[in-house]
Design a protein around this motif. Structure first.
Motif, PDB file in Angstrom:
ATOM      1  N   UNK A 195      39.282  46.769  41.261  1.00  0.00           N
ATOM      2  CA  UNK A 195      40.503  46.314  40.612  1.00  0.00           C
ATOM      3  C   UNK A 195      41.140  47.449  39.827  1.00  0.00           C
ATOM      4  N   UNK A 196      42.451  47.470  39.777  1.00  0.00           N
ATOM      5  CA  UNK A 196      43.200  48.439  38.977  1.00  0.00           C
ATOM      6  C   UNK A 196      44.141  47.676  38.067  1.00  0.00           C
ATOM      7  N   UNK A 197      44.039  47.917  36.760  1.00  0.00           N
ATOM      8  CA  UNK A 197      45.004  47.356  35.809  1.00  0.00           C
ATOM      9  C   UNK A 197      46.294  48.156  35.896  1.00  0.00           C
ATOM     10  N   UNK A 198      47.380  47.495  36.268  1.00  0.00           N
ATOM     11  CA  UNK A 198      48.669  48.164  36.396  1.00  0.00           C
ATOM     12  C   UNK A 198      49.563  47.727  35.241  1.00  0.00           C
ATOM     13  N   UNK A 199      49.655  48.562  34.212  1.00  0.00           N
ATOM     14  CA  UNK A 199      50.436  48.239  33.014  1.00  0.00           C
ATOM     15  C   UNK A 199      51.913  48.088  33.336  1.00  0.00           C
ATOM     16  N   UNK A 200      52.401  48.886  34.272  1.00  0.00           N
ATOM     17  CA  UNK A 200      53.825  48.856  34.579  1.00  0.00           C
ATOM     18  C   UNK A 200      54.264  47.640  35.357  1.00  0.00           C
ATOM     19  N   UNK A 201      53.384  47.120  36.222  1.00  0.00           N
ATOM     20  CA  UNK A 201      53.754  46.012  37.112  1.00  0.00           C
ATOM     21  C   UNK A 201      53.206  44.666  36.659  1.00  0.00           C
ATOM     22  N   UNK A 202      52.452  44.625  35.538  1.00  0.00           N
ATOM     23  CA  UNK A 202      51.847  43.388  35.033  1.00  0.00           C
ATOM     24  C   UNK A 202      50.936  42.747  36.081  1.00  0.00           C
ATOM     25  N   UNK A 203      50.131  43.569  36.751  1.00  0.00           N
ATOM     26  CA  UNK A 203      49.274  43.076  37.826  1.00  0.00           C
ATOM     27  C   UNK A 203      47.890  43.692  37.766  1.00  0.00           C
ATOM     28  N   UNK A 204      46.932  42.991  38.352  1.00  0.00           N
ATOM     29  CA  UNK A 204      45.639  43.575  38.703  1.00  0.00           C
ATOM     30  C   UNK A 204      45.653  43.798  40.214  1.00  0.00           C
ATOM     31  N   UNK A 205      45.709  45.054  40.613  1.00  0.00           N
ATOM     32  CA  UNK A 205      45.692  45.387  42.037  1.00  0.00           C
ATOM     33  C   UNK A 205      44.274  45.261  42.585  1.00  0.00           C
ATOM     34  N   UNK A 206      44.161  44.951  43.875  1.00  0.00           N
ATOM     35  CA  UNK A 206      42.847  44.692  44.484  1.00  0.00           C
ATOM     36  C   UNK A 206      42.662  45.564  45.731  1.00  0.00           C
ATOM     37  N   UNK A 207      41.451  46.133  45.856  1.00  0.00           N
ATOM     38  CA  UNK A 207      41.096  46.965  47.000  1.00  0.00           C
ATOM     39  C   UNK A 207      39.721  46.545  47.500  1.00  0.00           C
ATOM     40  N   UNK A 208      39.584  46.429  48.828  1.00  0.00           N
ATOM     41  CA  UNK A 208      38.283  46.116  49.407  1.00  0.00           C
ATOM     42  C   UNK A 208      37.478  47.396  49.536  1.00  0.00           C
ATOM     43  N   UNK A 209      36.188  47.344  49.157  1.00  0.00           N
ATOM     44  CA  UNK A 209      35.331  48.537  49.132  1.00  0.00           C
ATOM     45  C   UNK A 209      34.464  48.561  50.378  1.00  0.00           C
ATOM     46  N   UNK A 210      34.531  49.654  51.145  1.00  0.00           N
ATOM     47  CA  UNK A 210      33.673  49.834  52.313  1.00  0.00           C
ATOM     48  C   UNK A 210      32.313  50.368  51.889  1.00  0.00           C
ATOM     49  N   UNK A 211      31.374  50.374  52.827  1.00  0.00           N
ATOM     50  CA  UNK A 211      30.010  50.813  52.511  1.00  0.00           C
ATOM     51  C   UNK A 211      29.949  52.270  52.097  1.00  0.00           C
ATOM     52  N   UNK A 212      30.920  53.079  52.537  1.00  0.00           N
ATOM     53  CA  UNK A 212      30.939  54.493  52.165  1.00  0.00           C
ATOM     54  C   UNK A 212      31.752  54.758  50.898  1.00  0.00           C
TER      55      UNK A 212
END
Length: 372
Positions: A195-212
């Motif tokens: 997760x990334x806290x995005x202060x400018x966009x008022x969002x928590x961005x989400x990324x799927x993590x691969x095994x590497x």
């Protein structure tokens, strides 16, 4: 016959006392992130006395604007951002990492691009094979693969981050939310998403993590109220709630968290001071069932108790700091160590009352990290 009373045993020697706890402290230049090198610029090595909360320290190395640092679990490698327009990440070898009482040295290994402007946060993956970087001004998230030793992977040394993710978005505060601003990186419960806290966009961005350790964009995990300015976050012990600091609205936002979808829905908003817009909350740290939040402007560390339902109960207490601008803090050996950026000091708060126990002048401290 007079009974003889044996003499009292001698006081415990320093060798028998509990060893000190080592900390790394990142700093800003005294005049600000983009100013020329100054007295406060560099990484400090600090020792915490676990019995008294006393602090002692020294500058370990000069490096531009290391406002956030992270230690490799081996204790032998330290990472530091260079929070400048042309953002960097530097890697240092730590000498004598096993003895917290020894004077250590930092030897520069390498410096690479952070993948954006003004990097402000680092996160090391649980397996210590990937380093993630939040770049505030550019709003980008960068991925830096590592060797098992903690060194940067050869491809990173040759060409910089393996991945850089940008984002678009803005908020109602034209002075702070004109574009995306990545401020903090965290693993969601379960470890499959970042997760990334995005202060400018008022969002928590989400990324799927691969095994590497590489990432794939996976949408938005949560949307905060317009103008909240999400900064740092923490999770409840059971992973069912997230607690997000709103830097711009002066509140803690409680999200009911669904681990399966890695998403959160707002269920509570708790102002930290009255009126809330006079405060700028910075870092949030969970200590058992208590949340500790640094509040700039009011210059407090506020304690909020987490109820059995995961919601926040009324304010447990607030500690007025002797200086100002608490930018970051860490709970270490029960003590809360606070980095007061202005006028410049580390402050320890007692484990029981959270009263001020010790103050160590340090120029423009910006973060506190255990030495490992």
């Amino acid at each position: 016959m007079t009974e003889h009373t044996p003499p009292a045993p001698p006081p415990s020697s320093s060798a028998e006392a509990a060893p000190s706890i080592g900390l790394w402290v990142g700093t800003y230049p005294a005049a600000g992130a983009e100013s020329p090198a100054g007295a406060g610029e560099g990484i400090w090595e600090v020792s915490l006395d676990p019995a008294t909360g006393g602090l002692s320290g020294r500058q370990a190395v000069r490096t531009p604007a290391p406002s956030f640092v992270a230690a490799h679990p081996s204790g032998g490698v330290l990472y530091a951002v260079g929070e400048q327009e042309a953002g960097t990440v530097s890697v240092f070898t730590v000498t004598d990492p096993r003895s917290s009482d020894a004077a250590v040295a930092l030897e520069h290994q390498a410096t690479v691009s952070s993948g954006g402007a003004s990097p402000c946060h680092l996160l090391l993956a649980p397996d210590a094979r990937t380093l993630y970087v939040a770049n505030y001004s550019s709003g980008t998230l960068a991925v830096l693969p590592l060797e098992p030793s903690g060194a940067l992977a050869p491809e990173v040394l040759a060409g910089g981050p393996a991945q850089v993710f940008g984002h678009t978005g803005s908020g109602p505060r034209a002075d702070r939310q004109e574009s995306s601003h990545a401020h903090f990186v965290a693993f969601a419960p379960g470890g499959t998403h970042l997760l990334v806290s995005d202060l400018g966009a008022d969002e928590l961005r989400r990324y799927r993590v691969a095994s590497d350790g590489l990432l794939a964009e996976d949408g938005i995990a949560a949307r905060l109220p317009a103008g909240a300015g999400p900064r740092h976050l923490a999770f409840s012990a059971d992973g069912r709630h997230a607690y997000v600091v709103g830097e711009l609205d002066g509140a803690v936002h409680v999200l009911e968290w669904d681990e399966g979808s890695a998403s959160g829905a707002p269920v509570q908003q708790v102002p930290l001071v009255d009126p809330p817009l006079t405060a700028q909350p910075s870092h949030i740290e969970r200590d058992g069932d208590v949340l500790l939040v640094g509040v700039r402007g009011a210059d407090l560390v506020v304690a909020l108790r987490i109820g059995a339902d995961g919601l926040l109960e009324r304010e447990q207490g607030a500690t007025a700091l002797p200086g100002g601008c608490p930018r970051h803090h860490a709970v270490v050996g029960g003590w809360t160590v606070v980095a007061e950026q202005v006028p410049g000091a580390l402050v320890t708060l007692r484990p029981d009352s959270r009263a001020v126990a010790h103050v160590l002048p340090v120029p423009s401290p910006a973060c506190v990290a255990p030495r490992r």
